[in-house]
Each structure stands twice: as structure tokens, then as C-alpha cells.
Motif scaffolding. Sequence first.
Motif, PDB file in Angstrom:
ATOM      1  N   LEU A 193       1.492   6.843  -6.580  1.00 40.27           N
ATOM      2  CA  LEU A 193       0.438   8.026  -7.093  1.00 40.27           C
ATOM      3  C   LEU A 193       0.813   9.340  -6.902  1.00 40.27           C
ATOM      4  N   ALA A 194       1.728   9.308  -5.774  1.00 36.37           N
ATOM      5  CA  ALA A 194       2.109  10.668  -5.653  1.00 36.37           C
ATOM      6  C   ALA A 194       3.412  11.310  -6.461  1.00 36.37           C
ATOM      7  N   PHE A 195       3.972  10.442  -7.175  1.00 35.38           N
ATOM      8  CA  PHE A 195       5.274  10.729  -7.777  1.00 35.38           C
ATOM      9  C   PHE A 195       5.062   9.791  -9.046  1.00 35.38           C
ATOM     10  N   ALA A 226       0.754  -1.083  -0.149  1.00 33.50           N
ATOM     11  CA  ALA A 226      -0.057   0.072   0.260  1.00 33.50           C
ATOM     12  C   ALA A 226       0.907   1.233  -0.024  1.00 33.50           C
ATOM     13  N   ALA A 227       1.948   1.190   0.683  1.00 32.61           N
ATOM     14  CA  ALA A 227       2.854   2.410   0.689  1.00 32.61           C
ATOM     15  C   ALA A 227       3.499   2.690  -0.457  1.00 32.61           C
ATOM     16  N   ARG A 228       3.869   1.574  -1.320  1.00 29.24           N
ATOM     17  CA  ARG A 228       4.629   1.564  -2.544  1.00 29.24           C
ATOM     18  C   ARG A 228       3.366   2.177  -3.464  1.00 29.24           C
ATOM     19  N   ALA A 229       2.102   1.838  -3.480  1.00 27.26           N
ATOM     20  CA  ALA A 229       1.133   2.072  -4.297  1.00 27.26           C
ATOM     21  C   ALA A 229       1.036   3.798  -4.101  1.00 27.26           C
ATOM     22  N   GLU A 230       0.894   4.149  -2.803  1.00 33.65           N
ATOM     23  CA  GLU A 230       0.670   5.587  -2.456  1.00 33.65           C
ATOM     24  C   GLU A 230       1.829   6.413  -3.064  1.00 33.65           C
TER      25      GLU A 230
END
Length: 104
Positions: free
Chosen positions: A100-102, A93-97
Motif C-alpha cells: 500500500l505504501a509503495f 500484514a507487513a507485506r500488505a502495508e
Amino acid sequence: MTVICRLDDGPLRFNALRRAVNGITQRMLSITVRRLERDGLISRAVEPAVPPRVEYALTERGRSLHRVLAELVAWTEENLDEIRRDRERYDDAARAEELLAFPA
């Protein structure tokens, strides 16, 4: 924690304890056993010989701590698979976020 666990099977001389606690230096083990003795968790018995024979053992307080540590280890072993799954889910989930952010 490791010294407490290794002494649960019975008293050990310094070098035997050092071998049982894999990867610890002589200096660090010396510091550790002094602190544990100071806290009343282990006892130190010196047998007059040449060279002196020193043996370390758990005190009653040390044995009571070992019981708590054994419960902690058992809990960890029982929950380790779920903890690993939760970590993977969290990391995914952290990698997915981050993606999306960058975006690339």
C-alpha cells in the motif's frame, strides 16, 4: 544452554561432550566449559592418566538451571504452532502495508 542440556544425562569427557554438542569447535567448547565452571554450573574432574582424563558434570546449581531450561523448551514446544501462525499473520500484514505504501 546446549552444554547444560547435554550434561543432564550425566558426566561426559571433553570429546564426548564435543560430539554431543553438534557443530561447536574445540576452542569454543573450551571457552564455554571454562565459563560454566567459573560460574559454578559445571564441575571439572581430572583423573591422573596419560593423557589426563577430564570429565565435566553438572553441579547442583547447573541441575537447577537445567530444570528451568527444560521448562522453557516445553513451553516453546507447546506454543510453537501458534507462534508460527502469529509470525505468518504479522509478515502478511507487513507485506500488505508495504504494498500500500509503495504501489507498483
